[in-house]
Design a protein around this motif. Structure first.
Motif, PDB file in Angstrom:
ATOM      1  N   GLU A 168       0.815  -1.216   0.000  1.00 19.98           N
ATOM      2  CA  GLU A 168       0.000   0.000   0.000  1.00 19.98           C
ATOM      3  C   GLU A 168       0.850   1.269   0.000  1.00 19.98           C
ATOM      4  OE1 GLU A 168      -3.935   1.601  -0.076  1.00 19.98           O
ATOM      5  OE2 GLU A 168      -3.259  -0.479  -0.186  1.00 19.98           O
ATOM      6  N   PHE A 169       1.953   1.247   0.745  1.00 18.86           N
ATOM      7  CA  PHE A 169       2.761   2.458   0.885  1.00 18.86           C
ATOM      8  C   PHE A 169       3.674   2.634  -0.329  1.00 18.86           C
ATOM      9  CE2 PHE A 169       2.791   2.623   5.848  1.00 18.86           C
ATOM     10  CZ  PHE A 169       1.416   2.807   5.839  1.00 18.86           C
ATOM     11  N   GLU A 170       3.688   3.841  -0.849  1.00 19.81           N
ATOM     12  CA  GLU A 170       4.468   4.154  -2.051  1.00 19.81           C
ATOM     13  C   GLU A 170       5.946   3.825  -1.879  1.00 19.81           C
ATOM     14  OE1 GLU A 170       5.911   8.431  -3.469  1.00 19.81           O
ATOM     15  OE2 GLU A 170       3.745   8.170  -3.660  1.00 19.81           O
ATOM     16  N   TYR A 171       6.539   4.245  -0.754  1.00 20.22           N
ATOM     17  CA  TYR A 171       7.977   4.032  -0.590  1.00 20.22           C
ATOM     18  C   TYR A 171       8.309   2.542  -0.460  1.00 20.22           C
ATOM     19  CZ  TYR A 171       8.045   2.952   4.429  1.00 20.22           C
ATOM     20  OH  TYR A 171       7.887   2.357   5.661  1.00 20.22           O
ATOM     21  N   VAL A 172       7.397   1.733   0.077  1.00 21.07           N
ATOM     22  CA  VAL A 172       7.646   0.294   0.179  1.00 21.07           C
ATOM     23  C   VAL A 172       7.623  -0.337  -1.209  1.00 21.07           C
ATOM     24  CG1 VAL A 172       6.872  -1.882   1.199  1.00 21.07           C
ATOM     25  CG2 VAL A 172       6.683   0.240   2.506  1.00 21.07           C
ATOM     26  N   ARG A 173       6.749   0.161  -2.091  1.00 18.77           N
ATOM     27  CA  ARG A 173       6.770  -0.333  -3.472  1.00 18.77           C
ATOM     28  C   ARG A 173       8.097   0.008  -4.150  1.00 18.77           C
ATOM     29  NH1 ARG A 173       1.567   1.863  -3.275  1.00 18.77           N
ATOM     30  NH2 ARG A 173       2.067   3.561  -4.718  1.00 18.77           N
TER      31      ARG A 173
ATOM     32  N   ASP B 148      14.931   0.863   7.382  1.00 18.90           N
ATOM     33  CA  ASP B 148      13.646   1.566   7.499  1.00 18.90           C
ATOM     34  C   ASP B 148      13.366   1.718   8.992  1.00 18.90           C
ATOM     35  OD1 ASP B 148      11.224   2.746   7.012  1.00 18.90           O
ATOM     36  OD2 ASP B 148      10.211   0.925   6.340  1.00 18.90           O
ATOM     37  N   VAL B 149      14.169   2.564   9.635  1.00 13.95           N
ATOM     38  CA  VAL B 149      14.161   2.692  11.086  1.00 13.95           C
ATOM     39  C   VAL B 149      13.725   4.097  11.474  1.00 13.95           C
ATOM     40  CG1 VAL B 149      15.493   2.458  13.215  1.00 13.95           C
ATOM     41  CG2 VAL B 149      16.099   1.083  11.209  1.00 13.95           C
TER      42      VAL B 149
ATOM     43  N   ASN C 193      15.139   3.949   3.387  1.00 17.23           N
ATOM     44  CA  ASN C 193      14.005   4.856   3.350  1.00 17.23           C
ATOM     45  C   ASN C 193      14.419   6.161   4.028  1.00 17.23           C
ATOM     46  OD1 ASN C 193      11.484   6.120   3.409  1.00 17.23           O
ATOM     47  ND2 ASN C 193      10.811   4.984   5.214  1.00 17.23           N
ATOM     48  N   LEU C 194      14.453   7.240   3.261  1.00 19.82           N
ATOM     49  CA  LEU C 194      14.805   8.555   3.795  1.00 19.82           C
ATOM     50  C   LEU C 194      13.556   9.421   3.791  1.00 19.82           C
ATOM     51  CD1 LEU C 194      18.054   9.224   1.697  1.00 19.82           C
ATOM     52  CD2 LEU C 194      17.866   8.023   3.889  1.00 19.82           C
ATOM     53  N   ALA C 195      13.111   9.840   4.958  1.00 20.87           N
ATOM     54  CA  ALA C 195      11.958  10.737   5.060  1.00 20.87           C
ATOM     55  C   ALA C 195      12.476  12.146   5.306  1.00 20.87           C
ATOM     56  CB  ALA C 195      11.034  10.295   6.191  1.00 20.87           C
ATOM     57  N   ASP C 196      12.052  13.084   4.476  1.00 22.86           N
ATOM     58  CA  ASP C 196      12.573  14.444   4.595  1.00 22.86           C
ATOM     59  C   ASP C 196      11.644  15.414   3.878  1.00 22.86           C
ATOM     60  OD1 ASP C 196      14.350  16.357   5.456  1.00 22.86           O
ATOM     61  OD2 ASP C 196      15.900  15.926   3.972  1.00 22.86           O
ATOM     62  N   GLY C 197      11.861  16.682   4.157  1.00 18.47           N
ATOM     63  CA  GLY C 197      11.103  17.748   3.510  1.00 18.47           C
ATOM     64  C   GLY C 197      12.005  18.926   3.218  1.00 18.47           C
ATOM     65  N   PRO C 198      11.446  20.004   2.683  1.00 17.34           N
ATOM     66  CA  PRO C 198      12.260  21.164   2.326  1.00 17.34           C
ATOM     67  C   PRO C 198      13.097  21.637   3.524  1.00 17.34           C
ATOM     68  CG  PRO C 198       9.940  21.483   1.751  1.00 17.34           C
ATOM     69  CD  PRO C 198      10.020  20.209   2.498  1.00 17.34           C
TER      70      PRO C 198
ATOM     71  N   LEU D 147      11.949   9.199   0.288  1.00 21.29           N
ATOM     72  CA  LEU D 147      12.844   8.939  -0.830  1.00 21.29           C
ATOM     73  C   LEU D 147      13.566   7.631  -0.550  1.00 21.29           C
ATOM     74  CD1 LEU D 147      14.402  12.504  -1.193  1.00 21.29           C
ATOM     75  CD2 LEU D 147      12.577  11.512  -2.595  1.00 21.29           C
ATOM     76  N   VAL D 148      13.778   6.824  -1.575  1.00 18.37           N
ATOM     77  CA  VAL D 148      14.470   5.550  -1.412  1.00 18.37           C
ATOM     78  C   VAL D 148      15.856   5.664  -2.040  1.00 18.37           C
ATOM     79  CG1 VAL D 148      14.520   3.128  -2.135  1.00 18.37           C
ATOM     80  CG2 VAL D 148      12.411   4.129  -1.241  1.00 18.37           C
ATOM     81  N   LEU D 149      16.873   5.439  -1.220  1.00 22.33           N
ATOM     82  CA  LEU D 149      18.258   5.445  -1.670  1.00 22.33           C
ATOM     83  C   LEU D 149      18.685   4.016  -1.982  1.00 22.33           C
ATOM     84  CD1 LEU D 149      21.014   6.870  -2.078  1.00 22.33           C
ATOM     85  CD2 LEU D 149      21.423   6.531   0.374  1.00 22.33           C
TER      86      LEU D 149
END
Length: 285
Positions: free
Chosen positions: A52-57, A148-149, A181-186, A222-224
């Motif tokens: 379901e989650f975009e980053y997991v795909r 993914d921590v 999995n890198l979660a970030d914003g501006p 974002l996925v590295l």
């Protein structure tokens, strides 16, 4: 540490916060795990290949492409949640050996009870900090390491440094891959620093994500993908473009520009990733 049910929703205090298991209203057998209100995992108990989650795909697409279809892999998962990706690997690459490091023992037990994964002697969960597990792992023992921590919706500081990245590189086989999995914003300070840091030890890399996130217009995942050999950029690009929510792949000179000016993070000055904007997950409650 009591447990209560509100309808089918399960609410339980675990070691790292308040866990909620929320059933999907439109997909039987599907559940979302939230920790302190932040979505952590989504699992479909009847179809582990439904993501379901975009980053997991995006992570799954990378796993699909690092070896021929169906070929078993040795995978180390740093961060467990509800074991979405380990379930996917077990279903798509039978015979794979997988180890999961999850620091929250109470969460592991909750998931084991409420969302049990299929019995598989090759899939083992260890309740321990990810960095401790890495330090105890043999050299060149994994084909893939997935990170993914999150703690309080932020990546812990000790999993952002070059010393940590060097441990990841050490346990990877020569042709192995690190997926994060890198979660970030501006203005994407964390993501840029992570690209610079990881590439200092695993130089061949690309970044996959939503165009608006990559351009620093909104917070997201974002996925590295990083290793010692050229990543499968054309195939990843096709998969990202064909997703339910189409994404982009940044590689080569574009990735150099993305990380330009970012300093390599070291243990001595490491900080956790930036938190999400207030209220971002409130609609999930």
């Amino acid at each position: 540490m009591g447990r209560k049910r509100a309808g089918d929703r399960v609410v339980e205090q675990v070691d790292t916060g308040l866990a909620e298991l929320v059933p999907s209203p439109d997909r039987a057998g599907s559940w979302t795990l939230l920790l302190d209100g932040a979505p952590q995992s989504h699992v479909d108990l009847t179809d582990p290949t439904h993501l379901e989650f975009e980053y997991v795909r995006r992570l799954a697409a990378a796993v699909d492409l690092v070896a021929p279809a169906g070929e078993p892999l040795r995978v180390l998962h740093l961060g467990g949640g509800a074991l979405t990706l380990p379930r996917y690997v077990s279903a798509t690459r039978p015979g794979s050996t997988q180890r999961v490091a999850e620091v929250d023992g109470a969460l592991v037990e909750l998931v084991r009870r409420a969302l049990p994964w299929p019995t598989d002697a090759r899939l083992r969960v260890r309740v321990e900090d990810a960095r401790v597990v890495l330090a105890a792992t043999r050299d060149a023992s994994y084909d893939v390491v997935v990170a993914d921590v999150f703690a309080g919706a932020r990546t812990p500081a000790h999993l952002t440094s070059v010393e940590y990245a060097a441990e990841v590189a050490r346990v990877l086989r020569p042709a192995g891959w690190y997926l994060a999995n890198l979660a970030d914003g501006p203005p994407l300070r964390h993501a840029r620093a992570q690209v610079a840091t990881v590439r200092s030890v695993l130089p061949q890399a690309c970044l996959v994500g939503d165009a608006a996130v990559l351009r620093g217009r909104r917070y997201g995942n974002l996925v590295l993908v990083a290793g010692r050999t050229t990543p499968p950029v054309p195939e990843l690009t096709r998969r990202a473009a064909g997703d339910w929510f189409p994404g982009r792949v940044v590689a080569g000179d574009d990735l150099d520009r993305f990380a330009s000016g970012a300093a390599v993070v070291r243990d001595a000055d490491a900080t956790g990733s930036d938190p999400p904007p207030p209220g971002l997950f409130s609609v999930r409650r």
